[in-house]
Design a protein around this motif. Structure first.
Motif, PDB file in Angstrom:
ATOM      1  N   ARG A  79      95.773 -10.363 -42.365  1.00 63.49           N
ATOM      2  CA  ARG A  79      96.760  -9.291 -42.212  1.00 63.49           C
ATOM      3  C   ARG A  79      98.056  -9.917 -41.708  1.00 63.49           C
ATOM      4  N   ARG A  80      99.139  -9.488 -42.247  1.00 58.61           N
ATOM      5  CA  ARG A  80     100.427  -9.977 -41.791  1.00 58.61           C
ATOM      6  C   ARG A  80     101.324  -8.773 -41.524  1.00 58.61           C
ATOM      7  N   GLY A  81     102.299  -8.999 -40.687  1.00 56.87           N
ATOM      8  CA  GLY A  81     103.242  -7.939 -40.382  1.00 56.87           C
ATOM      9  C   GLY A  81     104.464  -7.973 -41.268  1.00 56.87           C
ATOM     10  N   GLY A  82     104.410  -8.787 -42.326  1.00 57.22           N
ATOM     11  CA  GLY A  82     105.538  -8.870 -43.236  1.00 57.22           C
ATOM     12  C   GLY A  82     106.499  -9.980 -42.854  1.00 57.22           C
ATOM     13  N   TYR A 108     105.866 -12.579 -39.614  1.00 56.83           N
ATOM     14  CA  TYR A 108     105.353 -11.804 -38.482  1.00 56.83           C
ATOM     15  C   TYR A 108     103.835 -11.691 -38.546  1.00 56.83           C
ATOM     16  N   ALA A 109     103.223 -11.617 -37.382  1.00 54.45           N
ATOM     17  CA  ALA A 109     101.789 -11.339 -37.290  1.00 54.45           C
ATOM     18  C   ALA A 109     101.561  -9.830 -37.374  1.00 54.45           C
ATOM     19  N   ALA A 167     115.231  -5.548 -32.409  1.00 57.32           N
ATOM     20  CA  ALA A 167     115.563  -6.945 -32.638  1.00 57.32           C
ATOM     21  C   ALA A 167     114.415  -7.656 -33.331  1.00 57.32           C
ATOM     22  N   GLY A 168     114.752  -8.583 -34.214  1.00 52.38           N
ATOM     23  CA  GLY A 168     113.753  -9.404 -34.880  1.00 52.38           C
ATOM     24  C   GLY A 168     113.928 -10.866 -34.513  1.00 52.38           C
ATOM     25  N   ARG A 193     104.863 -21.265 -30.658  1.00 52.48           N
ATOM     26  CA  ARG A 193     103.447 -21.132 -30.288  1.00 52.48           C
ATOM     27  C   ARG A 193     103.085 -19.738 -29.767  1.00 52.48           C
ATOM     28  N   THR A 194     104.050 -18.829 -29.702  1.00 51.07           N
ATOM     29  CA  THR A 194     103.783 -17.460 -29.247  1.00 51.07           C
ATOM     30  C   THR A 194     104.073 -16.498 -30.390  1.00 51.07           C
ATOM     31  N   PRO A 195     103.053 -15.861 -30.950  1.00 51.10           N
ATOM     32  CA  PRO A 195     103.271 -15.011 -32.128  1.00 51.10           C
ATOM     33  C   PRO A 195     104.024 -13.730 -31.793  1.00 51.10           C
ATOM     34  N   VAL A 196     104.818 -13.302 -32.750  1.00 51.35           N
ATOM     35  CA  VAL A 196     105.501 -12.010 -32.669  1.00 51.35           C
ATOM     36  C   VAL A 196     104.985 -11.156 -33.815  1.00 51.35           C
ATOM     37  N   ALA A 197     104.497  -9.966 -33.489  1.00 49.77           N
ATOM     38  CA  ALA A 197     103.968  -9.039 -34.494  1.00 49.77           C
ATOM     39  C   ALA A 197     104.951  -7.899 -34.704  1.00 49.77           C
ATOM     40  N   ARG A 198     104.935  -7.357 -35.902  1.00 47.12           N
ATOM     41  CA  ARG A 198     105.826  -6.238 -36.214  1.00 47.12           C
ATOM     42  C   ARG A 198     104.991  -5.030 -36.607  1.00 47.12           C
TER      43      ARG A 198
END
Length: 316
Positions: free
Chosen positions: A65-68, A150-151, A204-205, A220-225
């Motif tokens: 799964r991805r957040g795009g 994005y995750a 913000a993205g 190393r720190t994922p950001v999810a949308r």
């Protein structure tokens, strides 16, 4: 005689009252139910919900799964391009103007791009760079930043459960400054968090500015949308996480909330408006940060850092 015996037997069988013996029920009732089961096995207990969520996750087939993806971005100008390369901002191509004045800043940018590897070097006429940047003052250097991958919000909690840890996640509600996002990513990394969630719209993205402010921790720190932040928070609640919102009029102070020691999502609103109504109503707790100095509010990066420190302290 036979008739009298039958009448007597019928009277005996219809007689009301306790029957002889209890079938062992009283003895079994006195034997007790054994030792108290652990919290993870007691229905309704928070640890039981977490254990069930972990079991469901283990049984579920892994799904990619991805957040795009975000939009690609252009960094223009000699100093901005040099700083982006120096600070580790992802880049795919460095465009250099033909017949450019080869000063020290240009040489440094070219060396950084070559040392990092994986960055294409392209020479282009000035007119082409003008077209690419819509006439901005690029000074002969343009750096192309690829779209951020994005995750998915569920991936953050799943990764924590896979490591045998309680998820520690920060969600941003209405934060529109990329530098604040970068600062939050940096704090999440510093205090052992598992990622940041941002809404897909009006937020913000992960731009080049956010990457720079994160000081390399974004790698190393994922950001999810999340398409819908409220639904993402509800999904976290079903997985056993506690949703804690920061609000100036919160019911308790952040230092008094024991839930920060367990699986938690910390929701930070914008500096001016705070949490939106629906997000605030979804939170399990609303807490405030005591500010004896009299400031009305903190920016998102500072506020997240304060709460993350308290969560890390409780987990130590």
């Amino acid at each position: 005689m036979a008739g009298n015996s039958q009448r007597r037997n019928r009277r005996t069988s219809n007689k009301k009252g306790a029957t002889v013996g209890s079938g062992g029920q009283r003895r079994r009732g006195l034997e007790g139910k054994g030792p108290t089961p652990p919290a993870s096995a007691r229905k309704g207990h928070k640890k039981n919900r977490i254990a069930n969520a972990q079991a469901k996750h283990a049984q579920r087939r892994p799904i990619a799964r991805r957040g795009g993806k975000g939009a690609s971005e252009m960094v223009v100008g000699r100093n901005p391009v040099f700083e982006a390369l120096r600070d580790g901002v992802p880049a795919s191509t460095l465009y250099v103007q033909q017949f450019i004045d080869n000063d020290e800043r240009v040489r440094d940018a070219l060396k950084l791009a070559a040392d990092r590897g994986g960055i294409n070097l392209m020479e282009a006429p000035r007119a082409e760079l003008d077209r690419m940047t819509n006439g901005l003052n690029h000074q002969g250097l343009v750096l192309q930043v690829p779209p951020y991958e994005y995750a998915h919000p569920e991936d953050l909690a799943a990764a924590a459960f896979d490591e045998g840890e309680d998820p520690l996640i920060v969600a941003l509600d209405g934060v529109t400054d990329p530098r604040n996002l970068g600062a939050v990513v940096r704090s999440v990394s510093a205090f052992g968090g598992h990622g940041v969630v941002v809404p897909e719209r009006r937020a913000a993205g992960m731009t080049a500015g956010a990457w720079k402010t994160s000081a390399g921790t974004a790698a190393r720190t994922p950001v999810a949308r999340a398409t819908n932040l409220t639904r993402a928070l509800e999904s976290y609640q079903k997985a056993g996480l506690t949703v804690v919102g920061l609000a100036a009029d919160g019911d308790a102070e952040v230092g008094d909330l024991e839930a920060l020691g367990g699986p938690v999502v910390i929701v930070v609103g914008s500096e001016g408006k705070g949490l939106s109504r629906l997000v605030g109503e979804t939170c399990d707790f609303l807490v405030r940060i005591p500010m004896p100095g009299g400031a009305e509010s903190l920016n998102a990066g500072v506020a997240a850092g304060v709460v993350l420190y308290e969560a890390a302290r409780r987990r130590a």
